[in-house]
Scaffold this motif. Structure first.
Motif, mmCIF file in Angstrom:
data_model
loop_
_atom_site.group_PDB
_atom_site.id
_atom_site.type_symbol
_atom_site.label_atom_id
_atom_site.label_comp_id
_atom_site.label_asym_id
_atom_site.label_seq_id
_atom_site.Cartn_x
_atom_site.Cartn_y
_atom_site.Cartn_z
ATOM 1 N N TRP A 39 24.307 4.349 -5.001
ATOM 2 C CA TRP A 39 23.469 4.815 -3.893
ATOM 3 C C TRP A 39 23.637 3.893 -2.679
ATOM 4 O O TRP A 39 23.730 4.356 -1.550
ATOM 5 C CB TRP A 39 22.007 4.868 -4.309
ATOM 6 N N ASN A 40 23.691 2.575 -2.923
ATOM 7 C CA ASN A 40 23.878 1.642 -1.818
ATOM 8 C C ASN A 40 25.219 1.853 -1.135
ATOM 9 O O ASN A 40 25.318 1.774 0.089
ATOM 10 C CB ASN A 40 23.755 0.197 -2.302
ATOM 11 N N TYR B 276 27.951 6.596 4.506
ATOM 12 C CA TYR B 276 27.685 7.879 5.150
ATOM 13 C C TYR B 276 26.279 8.017 5.746
ATOM 14 O O TYR B 276 26.102 8.717 6.731
ATOM 15 C CB TYR B 276 27.879 9.030 4.158
ATOM 16 N N LEU B 277 25.303 7.418 5.120
ATOM 17 C CA LEU B 277 23.908 7.692 5.484
ATOM 18 C C LEU B 277 23.207 6.457 6.042
ATOM 19 O O LEU B 277 22.067 6.168 5.691
ATOM 20 C CB LEU B 277 23.147 8.180 4.246
ATOM 21 N N ASP B 278 23.850 5.738 6.922
ATOM 22 C CA ASP B 278 23.297 4.483 7.419
ATOM 23 C C ASP B 278 22.356 4.721 8.602
ATOM 24 O O ASP B 278 22.577 4.246 9.714
ATOM 25 C CB ASP B 278 24.422 3.532 7.814
ATOM 26 N N ASN C 293 18.121 4.618 4.735
ATOM 27 C CA ASN C 293 18.341 3.204 4.471
ATOM 28 C C ASN C 293 17.044 2.401 4.418
ATOM 29 O O ASN C 293 17.078 1.199 4.326
ATOM 30 C CB ASN C 293 19.287 2.604 5.517
ATOM 31 N N CYS C 294 15.915 3.055 4.481
ATOM 32 C CA CYS C 294 14.605 2.394 4.432
ATOM 33 C C CYS C 294 13.883 2.859 3.164
ATOM 34 O O CYS C 294 13.721 4.064 2.951
ATOM 35 C CB CYS C 294 13.817 2.758 5.688
ATOM 36 N N VAL C 295 13.474 1.912 2.343
ATOM 37 C CA VAL C 295 12.835 2.267 1.074
ATOM 38 C C VAL C 295 11.532 3.024 1.311
ATOM 39 O O VAL C 295 11.276 4.047 0.682
ATOM 40 C CB VAL C 295 12.565 0.998 0.233
ATOM 41 N N LEU C 296 10.727 2.535 2.230
ATOM 42 C CA LEU C 296 9.432 3.165 2.476
ATOM 43 C C LEU C 296 9.594 4.579 3.020
ATOM 44 O O LEU C 296 8.948 5.522 2.554
ATOM 45 C CB LEU C 296 8.610 2.312 3.444
ATOM 46 N N CYS C 297 10.494 4.749 3.989
ATOM 47 C CA CYS C 297 10.673 6.068 4.609
ATOM 48 C C CYS C 297 11.248 7.081 3.621
ATOM 49 O O CYS C 297 10.735 8.190 3.487
ATOM 50 C CB CYS C 297 11.613 5.958 5.813
#
Length: 78
Positions: free
Chosen positions: A24-25, A31-33, A38-42
């Motif tokens: 996942w990282n 691709y998904l930066d 990239n934010c755990v909370l969001c």
């Protein structure tokens, strides 16, 4: 009561495990930066909201609690 609480915590831990998962990282870095990926909370907020809306009988507003569980668990692990 207890089943709902366990489900909220389990969804939060699911997203924490996803952010610790190395493929996942790599996908996020390549691709998904951008937010919310990239934010755990969001990401855990939006993802748990969708999980609770479509796959569970819980109120989707509990996604806020699940997102905080994911964020605090991720911070404790890192």
């Amino acid at each position: 009561m207890y089943n709902e609480l366990l489900e909220i915590i389990a969804i939060g831990l699911l997203f924490t495990g996803l952010f610790v998962f190395e493929p996942w990282n790599a996908l996020v870095e390549k691709y998904l930066d951008f937010k919310p990926f990239n934010c755990v909370l969001c990401f855990s907020l939006y993802g748990s909201f969708l999980l609770m809306l479509f796959c569970s009988d819980l109120n989707p507003l509990y996604a806020i609690i699940s997102a905080f569980v994911a964020e605090f668990t991720f911070r404790k692990m890192m």
